[in-house]
Design an enzyme around this catalytic site. Structure first.
Site, short mmCIF file in Angstrom:
data_model
loop_
_atom_site.label_atom_id
_atom_site.label_comp_id
_atom_site.label_asym_id
_atom_site.label_seq_id
_atom_site.Cartn_x
_atom_site.Cartn_y
_atom_site.Cartn_z
NE ARG A 242 -3.75 -2.38 0.71
CZ ARG A 242 -4.85 -2.61 1.42
NH1 ARG A 242 -5.38 -1.66 2.14
NH2 ARG A 242 -5.43 -3.79 1.37
CD GLU A 244 -1.87 3.20 3.69
OE1 GLU A 244 -2.35 4.34 3.68
OE2 GLU A 244 -2.57 2.16 3.67
NE ARG A 250 -5.57 3.25 12.16
CZ ARG A 250 -6.83 2.91 11.97
NH1 ARG A 250 -7.29 1.79 12.44
NH2 ARG A 250 -7.63 3.70 11.30
CG HIS A 251 -2.07 3.30 7.89
ND1 HIS A 251 -2.68 4.13 8.78
CD2 HIS A 251 -3.05 2.70 7.18
CE1 HIS A 251 -4.00 4.05 8.62
NE2 HIS A 251 -4.25 3.19 7.66
CD GLU A 393 -10.14 -1.87 9.03
OE1 GLU A 393 -10.43 -0.67 8.94
OE2 GLU A 393 -9.72 -2.55 8.08
CB SER A 396 -12.24 -4.89 5.99
OG SER A 396 -11.61 -5.12 4.79
NE ARG A 444 -3.74 -1.45 10.89
CZ ARG A 444 -4.67 -0.90 10.14
NH1 ARG A 444 -5.92 -1.29 10.26
NH2 ARG A 444 -4.35 0.03 9.27
O1 4AD Z 1 -9.38 -3.20 4.83
P1 4AD Z 1 -8.47 -3.71 3.75
O2 4AD Z 1 -7.93 -2.70 2.82
O3 4AD Z 1 -9.29 -4.83 3.00
C1 4AD Z 1 -8.88 -5.57 1.93
O4 4AD Z 1 -7.74 -5.57 1.50
C2 4AD Z 1 -9.93 -6.47 1.42
N1 4AD Z 1 -9.49 -6.99 0.12
C3 4AD Z 1 -10.14 -7.58 2.40
C4 4AD Z 1 -11.31 -8.44 2.08
O5 4AD Z 1 -11.14 -9.63 1.93
N2 4AD Z 1 -12.47 -7.85 2.04
O6 4AD Z 1 -7.28 -4.50 4.41
C5 4AD Z 1 -7.49 -5.62 5.21
C6 4AD Z 1 -6.76 -5.47 6.53
C7 4AD Z 1 -7.22 -4.29 7.38
O7 4AD Z 1 -8.32 -4.61 8.16
C8 4AD Z 1 -5.99 -4.01 8.22
O8 4AD Z 1 -5.91 -4.92 9.31
C9 4AD Z 1 -4.87 -4.33 7.27
O9 4AD Z 1 -5.38 -5.19 6.28
N3 4AD Z 1 -4.30 -3.13 6.66
C10 4AD Z 1 -3.09 -2.62 6.95
N4 4AD Z 1 -2.15 -3.01 7.83
C11 4AD Z 1 -1.01 -2.29 7.88
N5 4AD Z 1 -0.76 -1.22 7.09
C12 4AD Z 1 -1.68 -0.79 6.19
N6 4AD Z 1 -1.40 0.24 5.41
C13 4AD Z 1 -2.92 -1.50 6.10
N7 4AD Z 1 -4.02 -1.38 5.32
C14 4AD Z 1 -4.84 -2.37 5.68
#
Ligand code: 4AD
Length: 470
Positions: A242, A244, A250-251, A393, A396, A444
């Site tokens: 990502r 970011e 947390r990212h 979170e 998801s 996380r």
């Molecule tokens: O919420 P996200 O973006 O969901 C998906 O990627 C969907 N495709 C999942 C699905 O099957 N519906 O990311 C899923 C999880 C988040 O809840 C969070 O725990 C983690 O990935 N996450 C990160 N962890 C660390 N750094 C980041 N930049 C994150 N972005 C998401």
């Protein structure tokens, strides 16, 4: 060198049962100090465990030269120590193992440079220790996060870090074991993609032999395609990228995604049932099997055990909005929660339901990705959920749209270039079952289970907007 067949004992295994026995241990010199010319104390550390080794001059056995040699060993040098185990009457301060090794021989295997950028003893201290020391007028060196990450190889040697990465591995391991036991098949999907899977700006773009491409933001599209390939239930443990922009606690720009996808027979709550069973099993296993590690983490970063229920609470998004409203916080019932309102809701849930782990479901459709299934009874909402630990979170998930025409319309509406995900959309034209799944951020989970204040503590070599080394 010739193989001698000698046996090494792990420092962490040394206890009273070794009394009067000769042992050979290999580890790193945490400290070495002389008491006069005839005695040296070495604290030797291996994988977070420490043992005191005493080198005392003894005729025929230990010379003054050996005492001098032991005293001169630089911190973090790798040594082999041979000696006899004794059990002193008094507790030993400054070492985890409550036995001593009376040294017969000490060999230096690899010498560390004398002025290390991090002193492991300092790096392993808790905040409370710093406070006590400063009240006592002592000067201790605080090792800040950035220095820790720059010299990560040294920082990883603290007992808390040794434990954090073992707990992390256990979570990954339990995740795999549990899903295998429920009939999921492990897969690996491409990390080089023609288009983005989640949309938005957080995409690393690259040149793929002259064609624009990007790093996978999640295995989302390919795990769904595997369901269309008739695997029924799949999971993946792999890196997620990502781009970011924000520097938060947390990212990360690269993390490990624990993903699952499954056919749904009747209702998308089947996906939440898996999450429920899976995470209760993970937490139970951590509490049963990782007490030593959790204690080591707690010693440096104190935390309360996670409160969770045998059957995970499922809270409707609208109920959550109502709870916030009653607490005087207005949120848009068709919008998303922000970090602050999520945390606040976590506190309200804890108070009302006595749990720090819960599922919030039926999110407004407008705040979910294009592939999310709208609710059948009210398309303003969706068959989707987020899961929280201590108000933050970790997961998801959702049921997915399996109609190719609706999927195309939704992708276009969300600004996704449909031509870059053509094969994904097409895979729904060949017959596609109702299905859903979820994605978990491994770092996380570790951070929040152990109530750590920063996700970087749970990544071996974190990648964030400021850091791509070591
Ligand atoms: O919420 P996200 O973006 O969901 C998906 O990627 C969907 N495709 C999942 C699905 O099957 N519906 O990311 C899923 C999880 C988040 O809840 C969070 O725990 C983690 O990935 N996450 C990160 N962890 C660390 N750094 C980041 N930049 C994150 N972005 C998401």
């Amino acid at each position: 060198k010739a193989v001698t067949g000698r046996k090494w004992t792990a420092v962490g295994d040394l206890d009273g049962s070794f009394k009067d026995r000769e042992v050979l241990v290999r580890g790193r010199v945490q400290t070495s100090r002389a008491v006069g010319k005839n005695i040296a104390f070495l604290v030797v550390r291996e994988m977070g465990f420490t043992v005191q080794c005493v080198v005392t001059v003894a005729p025929e056995l230990v010379s003054r030269l050996m005492v001098k040699f032991a005293t001169g060993l630089s911190r973090e040098s790798h040594v082999d120590v041979e000696g006899i185990v004794s059990v002193p009457g008094e507790p030993i301060k400054g070492a985890s193992q409550q036995v001593e090794v009376h040294v017969r021989k000490v060999y230096c295997i690899s010498k560390a440079v004398p002025n290390l950028p991090i002193n492991i003893e300092d790096a392993a201290r808790s905040e409370a220790e710093f406070e006590r020391a400063s009240e006592a007028g002592e000067q201790l060196v605080r090792v800040n996060q950035d220095t820790r990450l720059t010299y990560r190889v040294l920082d990883l040697r603290t007992p808390a870090n040794q434990a954090i990465f073992r707990v992390r591995f256990q979570i990954e391991n339990f995740f795999r074991q549990f899903l295998i036991s429920e009939g999921f098949v492990g897969i690996h999907t491409p990390k080089l993609m023609a288009g983005s899977s989640e949309g938005g700006a957080a995409v690393f773009r690259l040149d793929y032999k002259g064609t624009p491409a990007c790093l996978a933001q999640s295995p989302q599209l390919h795990k769904q395609m595997a369901i269309n390939g008739d695997f029924g239930r799949v999971f993946e443990i792999g890196p997620v990228f990502r781009a970011e922009d924000s520097n938060t606690h947390r990212h990360l720009c690269e993390f490990i995604g624990l993903d699952a996808e499954m056919e749904i027979k009747e209702h998308y709550s089947e996906v939440m049932d898996v999450v429920d069973r899976l995470f209760v099993a993970i937490f139970d296993s951590l509490n049963e099997n990782c007490q030593k590690e959790l204690q080591a983490i707690r010693k440096q970063y104190p935390f309360e055990p996670l409160k969770y229920l045998r059957r995970t609470l499922r809270l409707n998004f609208q109920e959550g909005v109502q709870m916030l409203k009653e607490a005087g916080i207005e949120v848009d019932p068709l919008g998303d929660l922000n970090t602050e309102t999520e945390r606040k809701l976590g506190q309200l849930v804890l108070k009302k339901y006595n749990t720090e782990f819960y599922i919030l479901h039926r999110y407004p459709l407008a705040v979910r990705p294009f592939y999310t299934m709208p609710c059948f009874d009210d398309p303003a909402y969706s068959n989707s959920f987020d899961v929280f630990i201590r108000g933050e979170e970790i997961i998801s998930g959702a049921q997915r749209v399996h109609d190719p025409e609706i999927l195309t319309t939704r992708a276009e509406a969300c600004g996704i270039k449909v031509d870059t995900i053509g094969p994904y959309i097409d895979s729904f034209r060949y017959g596609a079952p109702p299905h859903g799944g979820f994605g978990v951020g491994l770092e996380r989970v570790v951070m929040l289970f152990c109530d750590l204040n920063n996700i970087r503590k749970t990544s071996l070599y974190p990648r964030d907007p400021q850091r791509i080394t070591p």
